[in-house]
Design a protein around this motif. Structure first.
Motif: not given
Length: 509
Positions: A456-461, A499-509
């Motif tokens: 899936x698309x995961x946004x870091x911001x 949520x921090x882990x989610x940010x590390x999994x991000x594949x888009x800004x």
């Protein structure tokens, strides 16, 4: 000497005559009017609601009818006793019938009747779309009348909350009230509204012991083991503990549309106080648009929680609105099939327009697999029926407006929208907004999803937005130092880590 006695006798006789004539005089000061409403095609009685205004624009109370904010709800026919004079009316049998507006004049002593035929301009149920409301308040019989008049198929009745539990000490013999044609009201619905926000509980078999709890303790996640097959809805995307609930997989849906969102109150310590402070004074659509923006940010984190709509009141002016969620049910309708469709995101939410969309034959909620880097065009098949004037129609892609067309352009294109191109993971949905100025009136499909190489698309911001939200919420936990505070803070830390882990999994800004 006889004159005074005669005078007294005559005075008593005149008083008696006046008394005997009084009912006739009073009766003559009113007129009786009966309104019957039938479906034009079936000739069967329709349930509807009507608002009648006198020459001073004052709503008229109709004795014997269910009255909510000057609007009378009824089934089939309505008998009225009104003073002589001119009247205007607005009749509404739900969003699949046109509004009926008109006027009539009554004279003293009149007895009149009128039959109005209403013709559906669309039958959503024939297309497999069934409307429901996940939070209704009021008595069972009143809610039956409201659901019939608003043409709702399924509802959840909020019968218990933090103040009351009418089920205490009673044997639970029936959970669902079935009435009309395949209509049902789940009577075991409940609400938990405390410092962390408001949650609605559907499909419960027994109430939760939420009475007399502290505002901050225990957290709503304490009840996870009691929920089993229940459906849990966040009353809005604005609830302070939304990131905590999501991190603990507590939610099955989020209400993104409803009058409670527009009336939401932000304290100075609310995690979204800064965002709410940007809403211009007098902007009646600001909170509704903020709620949508939060929901889009959530989708940007790669999580897929279906949107729903609700109107949880029957006591004020907002009760006349038609906030609802339509679920697409394949095959034979049943309440279980409806909830299955909600869980799958096969739905759209609305407080006015009726918007149906499909892509490659699939409803909203579908996940389209593609290969990363390969361009894929998606053609949206769209059907729109509305009683309101549409301001614009737009396609939202990955949280931003990708396509916008006016209704005239939509008609010129014969309902065919420009194709939507993806070469990577993402999501998209369709939204229409009306020209209603009193509130944010719109309809939106649930999102469609695109997965490139199964990711899936995961946004870091976006993930960091919810992480920071948790920080702000944790800073304002209103509990004294001790075990209870430590327990709540530990839950917030777990949410922060999620949520921090989610940010590390991000594949888009």
């Amino acid at each position: 000497m006889l004159l005074p006695s005669v005078f007294v006798f005559l005075r008593h006789c005149l008083a008696l005559v006046a008394l005997l004539l009084m009912p006739t005089i009073l009766l003559a000061a009113y007129a009786e009017y009966e309104l019957r409403v039938v479906d034009a095609e079936t000739q069967l009685p329709c349930s509807a609601k009507i608002r009648i205004l006198n020459s001073r624009e004052k709503a008229q109370r109709i004795d014997g009818a269910l009255m909510i904010d000057g609007t009378a709800y009824f089934t089939g026919s309505l008998k009225m006793k009104l003073r002589p004079g001119p009247y205007n009316f607005r009749l509404d049998a739900g969003p699949e019938y046109p509004f009926m507006e008109g006027s009539f004049i009554l004279n003293s002593g009149d007895t009149d009747s009128r039959t109005i035929e209403l013709k559906r301009f669309i039958d959503m149920k024939k297309e497999g779309w069934y409307p429901g409301n996940v939070a209704l308040s009021g008595g069972t019989k009143d809610l039956e009348t409201i659901m019939l008049a608003d043409d709702l198929v399924l509802g959840t009745q909020i019968t218990w909350n933090n103040q009351i539990n009418p089920w205490a000490g009673r044997p639970i013999t029936k959970l669902r009230d079935e009435f009309g044609t395949f209509r049902s009201l789940w009577e075991m619905g409940g609400e938990d509204a405390r410092a962390g926000g408001k949650l609605w509980f559907s499909r419960m078999n027994e109430p939760l012991p939420v009475q007399r709890l502290q505002p901050e303790y225990p957290a709503a996640t304490f009840f996870e083991a009691d929920l089993k097959k229940a459906h849990v809805t966040a009353a809005s995307p604005l609830e302070p503990d939304l990131p905590l609930w999501i991190s603990h997989d507590l939610l099955d849906s989020i209400a993104i549309l409803g009058p409670e969102i527009e009336g939401y109150t932000f304290s100075d310590k609310h995690p979204l106080a800064k965002e709410a402070g940007k809403i211009r004074k007098g902007d009646v659509t600001g909170k509704a648009r903020l709620a949508l923006d939060i929901y889009y940010k959530l989708l940007e984190t790669g999580l897929r929680i279906p949107p729903v709509a609700a109107n949880g009141t029957n006591e004020d002016a907002e009760s006349s609105r038609l906030d609802r969620v339509y679920a697409q049910v394949e095959g034979t309708y049943s309440p279980d099939a409806w909830w299955d469709a909600i869980d799958a995101g096969n739905l759209f939410v609305t407080n006015g327009p009726l918007l149906r969309a499909s892509v490659e034959g699939y409803p909203p909620g579908h996940v389209f697999p593609i290969n990363i880097g390969e361009k894929h065009e998606f053609q949206i098949a769209l059907s729109l029926a509305t009683r309101q004037r549409i301001a614009y129609l737009e396609v939202i892609k990955n949280g931003k407006k990708e396509i916008e067309v006016s209704l005239d352009e939509y008609k010129d294109r014969r309902g065919i929208l420009p194709p939507l191109e993806f070469s990577d993971s993402g999501w998209f949905l369709v939204r229409v907004v009306t020209e209603e100025s009193g509130y944010y009136q719109y309809a939106t499909t649930a999102p469609f999803f695109v997965e490139a190489n199964g990711q899936p698309r995961i946004s870091k911001s976006a993930s960091e937005f919810f992480r920071d939200w948790v920080f702000r919420r944790a800073m304002n936990i209103d509990l004294p130092d001790g075990d209870q505070r430590n327990e709540i803070i530990d839950l917030q830390r777990e949410a922060r880590d999620f949520w921090q882990k989610r940010a590390k999994m991000a594949n888009v800004p």
